[in-house]
Design an enzyme around this catalytic site. Structure first.
Site, PDB file in Angstrom:
ATOM      1  CB  CYS A  35      -0.902   0.050   1.224  1.00  0.00           C
ATOM      2  SG  CYS A  35      -1.941  -1.369   1.416  1.00  0.00           S
ATOM      3  CB  CYS A 106      -2.115   8.256   6.835  1.00  0.00           C
ATOM      4  SG  CYS A 106      -1.753   8.119   5.082  1.00  0.00           S
TER       5      CYS A 106
END
Ligand SMILES: Cc1ncc(COP(=O)(O)O)c(C=O)c1O
Lengths: 300, 402
Positions: A35, A106
């Site tokens: 990712c 995140c």
């Protein structure tokens, strides 16, 4: 370019507490190189009262991944481990005056690093339990994994239902195809009828192809029957069946019965059988549900 | 500090001469080219001139082979859908794994509708295997759609040879030449290419205008039906200002073809030669020996592309990246993955794409800027320590759920 808040930019350009930490006694490594995000969180914990004396990070990732890591270390310092564990990913995002919907993962990564570091300190093993899916609905930040779970758990079959349960699809409409794909996938799992391979037809190079003699009408019918007969046992094993209703030039009308009927795989099943027929007859034919025959018969 | 624009494969600045030529078509030259009066007549004449200029740039045999559209994407869709509709009995598409989404997404969609799609893979340098291609061609192939040059790496495909091979089984050949037109010489009349897409904004014309080249006598079905514009092959009142702009841009591209392939190429090579030796663990992706003169795609291992772009942007340098984060998806560029570039490098790919406006001083500034940025980000990276990548060992970085 993403619309990052000034706070995100500031933490990215001047990250706090970056780099290795001497004497760290709690380390959490999380993320996924696939990712494009990975984070090592290092904490120095006072063994007396489990207070976090210092926190550092190393991050491979985009602007918001680095900013989230920087924010996390600032937030964690001075807290006890239990207090730190209470930091949610939304807290991290709020600390940065918000993150774009696509970048919320995140902040999730930051929270997971904390959990992993605490587990490491306490001698436990931490394992990640969240599966991240691609963002499907950008209006309401709903990802594929969530939609799939909800569809499965509630037996949903339409986009409208998915919107009612998750809000996904209730905004700009751009994700309706994506939602339909997830619905089809889950429906496909429910229906266990085998799908004749669609893509494995042998493609014979043109020069090697023998010139096929034209079939007589009788031979052609026989051949259509042979193909259908060869497929029936497979369908019957799964409580389905197929029967030929009419052959009208290029159009072959069939009834799919039992478990196959109305199931999301019907289209794919038909397409697969059609390819086999095309192969056997050496001409292009269309396999259509018999329902269309009735409609075709009504003059427009 | 003047900004430096090295993202010309994404889009280009309009040439000042293009803008100047367009302006009258927003004011006194507003007529509808189909109208039977002098307002329309002059516009019709200007469109004819533009058509001739595009014809010259493409080396097309007939002016009528040029069909104006709204963009490269429209041209791609028109070509592929037309080939499927116009040839019953042929329901297969051959394309590549590294096409632009304008082709790939359409093929994914068509596959769900029952069309058989073959996607040719590429090797580490992004090259196709022509034997594999030959084995897929069949009397069922409706169309082969292969890009002339790749937008991310600049790698050029042998479309002329591939078009001949397609012709030999009676299949149509389409090429998405959006990145190639204006950068390399093209002479369609000496090829077997049936259809070609181009987009104005990649060659210093405005956005929102494109062309579908349609070889004379190619079976065709329009995407948009309505009026008789473009001989009924693409209805809708012509975007006259943009078409005129595209005509001028085509002329300019032809005039600068030599410059593009000498001077622009020299600056691109200078950029690579300046950066690679100063950044350990960096390499050029694609096929360096066979690519567009303006494109350099460099992978910087163990750092992430969006972070690089943000730091470049702060110094006024514009480029683009194949990282997952820049697109908001969870995977890095499909082109990098198709070439088997490892994830640690794919996320850190940066594409620098030059134009005839790029100067040597700009290139030198970029050469100065890049190495410290990579070093700064590697200092933050858990995959990197001091002088090199962390080896997979006890202290090595092995995150959970990697
Ligand atoms: C190879 C390629 N094909 C198609 C397109 C799409 O062109 P347009 O933006 O004019 O639709 C692009 C532009 O990004 C491209 O690079």
């Amino acid at each position: 370019m993403w619309d990052y808040s000034d706070k995100v930019r500031e933490h990215f350009f001047n990250p706090r507490n970056a780099g290795p930490l001497e004497g760290a006694n709690a380390i959490g490594d999380v993320g996924s190189i696939k990712c494009g995000d990975a984070l090592r969180l290092m904490l120095k914990v006072d063994p007396q009262d489990e207070r976090i004396l210092d926190a550092h990070f190393q991050t491979f990732g985009c602007g918001s991944a680095i900013a989230s890591s920087s924010a996390l270390t600032e937030m964690a310092k001075g807290k006890t481990l239990d207090e730190a564990l209470a930091i949610s990913n939304q807290d991290i995002a709020d600390y940065l005056d918000g993150l774009p919907a696509e970048k919320m993962h995140c902040s999730v990564m930051g929270r997971e690093a904390l959990q992993a570091a605490v587990a490491n300190y306490r001698g436990e093993t931490w394992s990640d339990d969240h599966v991240e899916g691609a963002m499907v609905c950008k209006c309401f930040a709903v990802d594929a994994a969530l939609i799939e779970d909800v569809v499965r758990a509630n037996n949903l079959t339409t986009v409208e239902q998915v919107t009612n349960f998750t809000k996904a699809g209730g905004g700009c409409s751009s994700c309706h195809e994506g939602v339909e794909e997830i619905l089809a996938k889950v429906a496909g799992e429910r229906c266990t009828a085998p799908v004749p391979e669609v893509k494995t037809i042998e493609v014979t190079p043109p020069k090697a192809k023998p010139v096929q003699p034209r079939l007589t009408n009788f031979q052609r019918m026989r051949r259509i029957e042979e193909v259908i007969e060869s497929i029936r046992p497979m369908l019957q094993r799964d409580h389905g069946d197929i029967e030929i209703v009419e052959v009208d030039g290029r159009n072959i009308y069939v009834n799919l019965k039992g478990a196959c009927q109305g199931c999301m795989m019907e289209q794919m099943t038909l397409a697969g059988i059609q390819d086999q027929l095309v192969e056997a007859l050496g001409e292009f034919v269309q396999l259509l549900p018999a329902g269309l025959l009735a409609r075709a018969a009504i003059p427009a | 500090m003047n900004p430096i624009y090295l993202d010309n494969n994404a889009t280009t600045a309009c040439d000042p001469a293009v803008v100047e030529a367009m302006l009258p078509f927003f004011t006194e030259q507003f007529g509808n080219p189909s109208s039977m009066h002098s307002f329309g007549n002059k516009v019709a004449h200007a469109l004819k001139e533009a058509r001739g200029r595009v014809q010259a740039l493409l080396g097309a045999e007939h002016e009528s082979e040029i069909v104006f559209t709204s963009c490269g994407t429209e041209s791609d869709s028109t070509a592929i859908l037309s080939a499927l509709k116009a040839q019953s009995g042929r329901n297969q598409i051959i394309t590549t794994a590294v096409e632009h989404p304008a082709v790939l997404t359409l093929c994914d969609y068509l596959e769900k509708e029952g069309v058989v799609v073959h996607r040719l893979g590429v090797d580490k340098k992004g090259r196709l295997d022509l034997d594999e291609y030959r084995s897929l061609l069949s009397p069922r192939t409706a169309i082969v759609s292969v890009m002339w040059a790749n937008n991310e790496t600049g790698t050029i495909f042998p479309v002329e040879t591939m078009a001949e091979m397609a012709r030999s089984v009676g299949a149509m050949f389409h090429t998405d030449a959006v990145q190639a037109v204006g950068k390399i010489a093209i002479d369609l009349k000496s090829t077997k290419i049936d259809m070609l897409s181009l987009s104005g904004h990649k060659l210093h014309a405005p956005k929102g205008v494109g062309v579908l080249y349609l070889r004379r006598n190619t079976r065709f079905r329009p995407l948009l039906r309505g009026g008789h514009q473009e001989r009924g092959r693409r209805s809708g009142t012509e975007n006259s200002a943009s078409i005129v702009g595209l005509g001028v841009a085509a002329q300019q591209a032809l005039d600068h073809m030599g410059y593009e392939n000498t001077e622009v190429k020299r600056l691109r090579d200078r950029l690579e030669a300046g950066i690679l030796p100063r950044v350990p663990r960096s390499f050029v992706t694609g096929d360096p020996a066979n690519r567009l003169p303006n494109t350099a795609n460099i992978a910087f291992e163990f750092v992430e592309g969006e972070a690089i772009l943000m730091l470049l942007n702060r110094q006024g340098i514009a480029a683009s990246s194949g990282s997952a984060c820049t697109s908001g998806s969870l995977e890095p560029s499909h082109v990098m993955r198709a070439m088997g570039i490892p994830y640690t490098a794919a996320h850190g790919t940066i594409r620098f794409s030059l134009s005839r406006y790029t100067t040597e001083a700009e290139i030198d500034r970029v050469i100065e800027a890049v190495p410290p940025i990579i070093a700064q980000l590697r200092k933050l990276s858990p995959y990197w320590s001091e002088n090199g990548p962390v080896e997979a060992s006890e202290q090595g970085f092995a995150p959970a759920y990697a």
